[in-house]
Design a protein around this motif. Structure first.
Motif, short mmCIF file in Angstrom:
data_model
loop_
_atom_site.label_atom_id
_atom_site.label_comp_id
_atom_site.label_asym_id
_atom_site.label_seq_id
_atom_site.Cartn_x
_atom_site.Cartn_y
_atom_site.Cartn_z
N LEU A 268 0.83 -1.21 0.00
CA LEU A 268 0.00 0.00 0.00
C LEU A 268 0.87 1.25 0.00
CD1 LEU A 268 -2.68 -1.17 2.59
CD2 LEU A 268 -3.17 -0.55 0.22
N PHE A 269 1.92 1.24 0.82
CA PHE A 269 2.81 2.40 0.91
C PHE A 269 3.59 2.59 -0.39
CE2 PHE A 269 6.72 4.48 2.83
CZ PHE A 269 6.09 5.71 2.98
N TYR A 270 4.04 1.51 -0.97
CA TYR A 270 4.76 1.56 -2.25
C TYR A 270 3.86 2.15 -3.34
CZ TYR A 270 6.52 -0.49 -6.66
OH TYR A 270 6.92 -0.70 -7.96
N LYS A 271 2.61 1.73 -3.38
CA LYS A 271 1.66 2.28 -4.35
C LYS A 271 1.46 3.78 -4.10
CE LYS A 271 -3.31 2.08 -5.49
NZ LYS A 271 -3.30 2.24 -6.95
N PHE A 272 1.34 4.16 -2.82
CA PHE A 272 1.17 5.57 -2.47
C PHE A 272 2.36 6.41 -2.94
CE2 PHE A 272 2.29 8.96 0.51
CZ PHE A 272 1.16 9.76 0.46
N LEU A 273 3.58 5.94 -2.65
CA LEU A 273 4.78 6.67 -3.06
C LEU A 273 4.86 6.78 -4.58
CD1 LEU A 273 7.46 5.12 -0.65
CD2 LEU A 273 6.39 7.37 -0.46
N SER A 274 4.55 5.68 -5.24
CA SER A 274 4.62 5.64 -6.70
C SER A 274 3.63 6.63 -7.32
CB SER A 274 4.33 4.21 -7.18
OG SER A 274 4.37 4.14 -8.59
N GLU A 275 2.39 6.61 -6.87
CA GLU A 275 1.37 7.50 -7.43
C GLU A 275 1.66 8.96 -7.09
OE1 GLU A 275 -2.44 6.11 -6.16
OE2 GLU A 275 -2.46 4.45 -7.61
N ASP A 276 2.16 9.20 -5.89
CA ASP A 276 2.50 10.57 -5.49
C ASP A 276 3.62 11.12 -6.38
OD1 ASP A 276 2.16 12.83 -3.74
OD2 ASP A 276 4.03 12.27 -2.75
#
Length: 468
Positions: free
Chosen positions: A31-39
Motif C-alpha cells: 500500500l505504501f509503495y503504491k502511495f509513493l509511486s502515485e504521489d
C-alpha cells in the motif's frame, strides 16, 4: 445491494491469514509503495527537471519501469521486481529527507522467510487487488484501522479498545481549541498513528515527535502518518520505550497527547521504577508508581511546554484509587496542572463497557478550579460531529450546564480527598415522574383482562369437574 470495493476484496483476501502478521506487514508495504509511486507520478506530470527536483521535494525517486502500475501489469517475477523497486527507493533516498523513514520501513524486507505465506502467487494476487484501490476514498483509513487492530496489535488492551474515528476526533477538536498552530506535537505512545493523523488534519503542526517500542508497529506508524500527509522532514518517531529510554527528555512540546499503553503500566520492574523516580525527581512517589498509569502522565507533563496543552485518555479507576491520592494531590494542588476531566461512555469502546476519561493538563494556570464534563449519558456507541461539538464548546467556554458540566473549586476537590470521579461533582440523577391517570387507566385495563382470565379458569375447572 452494496457494491464491493477493492478495499473489501483486500480484507476478504487476508482474513484467512489472521495468524500471519508477516503477510499483513507486506500488505502495508505494498500500500505504501503504491502511495509513493502515485504521489511521484503526479508530481512528475507537473515538473520538468524530473529526478533532481523529485529528490529535493519528495526525498526519494522511482524509475518509471518500477512504478506500481507497471508492477501490476506484470505477470512474472513479481517478488524480484518488488525487491528491485524497494531497493531503488532506499538507494535514491540516501542523503535526502526521506532517507531515515524510508530506510526504517523498507530495510530488511524478507520475502523468503521459511514457513511464511508470502510467495509469488499470494503477492501477485495482493498487487492486483491493491492496484484498484483509490487512496482518496475514506474506506482506506478504515482499512488501516482494520489491519492494525486485528494483526499488528490485537484488541484486548485498553489502548486498542478505542473507537478511533469518534474519540480521536474529539481529542483533536479539544486540542485545536487551544492550539490552532503549533511548532511541535509529541505522542509517547504512537500506537498506529491514528491520533496524530487526526490532529494533523485539524491543526497546523510544524513537526511530529513520538515513541514506539515495537518494530512492526513502528513501521506501521510511519506508513500511516506519511500516507496521511506528513512530510518526511516533519516526522521524528523514536523506536524505544519512552519510560525507560526517553529520547526527547531535554525537549519541550506545544502539544502532548496520548493513550496510556497497558504494557507501560505493567512491564515496569523495580529497576525501571528506580531509574524513573530519580530521572524525574519523584522518589517520594516510588511506592505509588507500582502498577500505575502515573509514570506515563509524569513523563508527558515533563515534556510539555509551560504554555502547552496536554490531553491523555485514562481508565476510570485512576481518578479515585486510594493509593494514587498523594500523586493526584501533588498534580492538582501543589503543581496546579489539571485543567479538565471529561467522562466518556464505555459504550464507545470496542471490547469493554467501562467508562473512561480524557484528562486535560496545562501548566501556567491562573486558577485552581477544575472543569468537569459528563458526556457518558448523552451519547450511545458513537460520537457524532454534533456530540463532539457540544463537548468541545463546553470545554472551550468552561460554561456550566445542568447535568453536563461543572466548575469545581479547589476546596471542594480537597473535601473529596482529590477524588476526581465526575459523579461527585455533576449530579445526573433524573427523578422518575409518575402519571397517576395513566397508572389508574392501566390498572382498569389489567383488572378487566384478569376478570376474563378468571372466567376462563372457572369454565375449565367446571368442565373438568375439578372443583371440590
Amino acid at each position: 445491494m452494496v457494491k464491493k470495493t477493492p478495499v473489501d476484496d483486500l480484507k476478504r483476501e487476508i482474513l484467512p491469514y489472521k495468524n500471519s502478521p508477516d503477510l499483513v506487514i507486506h500488505v502495508c508495504l505494498l500500500l505504501f509503495y503504491k502511495f509513493l509511486s502515485e504521489d511521484l507520478e503526479s508530481y512528475i506530470e507537473s515538473s520538468t527537471d524530473v529526478k533532481e527536483y523529485a529528490l529535493k521535494d519528495k526525498g526519494y525517486y522511482i524509475e518509471p519501469e518500477c512504478y506500481f502500475s507497471s508492477l501490476a501489469n506484470s505477470n512474472h517475477f513479481i517478488i524480484r521486481k518488488l525487491e528491485d523497486a524497494y531497493n531503488q527507493i532506499l538507494i535514491s533516498s540516501m542523503g535526502y529527507d526521506g532517507e531515515k523513514i524510508l530506510n526504517s520501513i523498507f530495510r530488511d524486507v524478507d520475502f523468503y522467510d521459511e514457513g511464511s505465506d508470502i510467495n509469488e502467487e499470494s503477492v501477485s494476487k495482493l498487487v492486483n487487488i491493491i492496484d484498484g484501490i483509490n487512496f482518496n476514498e475514506s474506506s482506506v483509513s478504515e482499512l488501516f484501522e482494520f489491519l492494525y487492530e486485528y494483526w499488528i496489535y490485537p484488541p484486548h488492551r485498553f489502548s486498542r479498545n478505542i473507537n478511533n474515528s469518534g474519540i480521536y476526533n474529539l481529542l483533536a477538536q479539544i486540542v485545536s481549541a487551544d492550539k490552532k498552530h503549533a511548532d511541535s506535537i509529541y505522542n509517547p505512545n504512537v500506537n498506529g498513528g491514528f491520533l496524530l493523523t487526526n490532529i494533523l488534519q485539524k491543526c497546523k503542526i510544524s513537526k511530529v515527535y513520538g515513541h514506539e517500542a515495537n518494530w512492526d508497529k513502528y513501521k506501521f506508524d510511519l506508513i500511516n502518518i506519511v500516507m496521511n500527509g506528513a512530510d518526511f522532514k516533519k516526522i521524528d518517531i523514536a523506536r524505544d520505550n519512552c519510560i525507560t529510554n526517553p529520547k526527547f527528555f531535554n525537549e519541550r512540546f506545544d502539544v502532548v497527547l496520548s493513550e496510556i499503553p497497558s504494557s507501560i503500566i505493567y512491564d515496569m520492574n523495580s529497576k525501571d521504577r528506580s531509574f524513573f523516580t530519580k530521572l524525574y525527581d519523584v522518589e517520594k512517589f516510588k511506592r505509588n508508581l507500582r502498577r500505575s498509569e502515573f509514570p506515563f502522565i509524569i513523563h508527558m507533563l515533563h515534556q510539555l511546554k509551560d504554555d502547552g496543552v496536554m490531553a491523555v485518555l485514562v481508565r476510570q479507576n485512576m481518578l479515585f484509587r486510594t493509593f494514587d491520592e498523594d500523586i493526584r494531590e501533588c498534580l492538582i494542588n501543589e503543581k496546579n496542572y489539571l485543567d479538565t476531566v471529561i467522562l466518556l461512555s464505555g459504550k464507545l469502546l470496542r471490547h469493554s463497557f467501562d467508562n473512561f476519561s480524557i484528562l486535560i493538563f496545562k501548566k501556567n494556570r491562573s486558577s485552581k478550579d477544575i472543569f468537569f464534563i459528563d458526556a457518558s449519558k448523552d451519547f450511545d456507541d458513537k460520537l457524532t460531529d454534533e456530540n463532539i461539538e457540544k463537548i468541545a464548546d463546553a470545554y472551550a467556554s468552561k460554561k456550566v450546564i445542568d447535568k453536563f458540566s461543572y466548575l469545581a473549586g479547589i476546596d471542594e476537590i480537597r473535601e473529596n480527598d482529590y477524588n476526581l470521579t465526575v459523579s461527585r461533582y455533576i449530579d445526573t440523577f433524573e427523578e422518575d415522574t409518575v402519571d397517576l391517570n395513566e397508572v389508574l387507566s392501566k390498572k382498569v385495563r389489567l383488572d378487566k383482562k384478569l376478570g376474563g382470565i378468571n372466567e376462563d379458569i372457572d369454565y375449565w375447572l367446571n368442565e373438568l369437574d375439578l372443583y371440590d
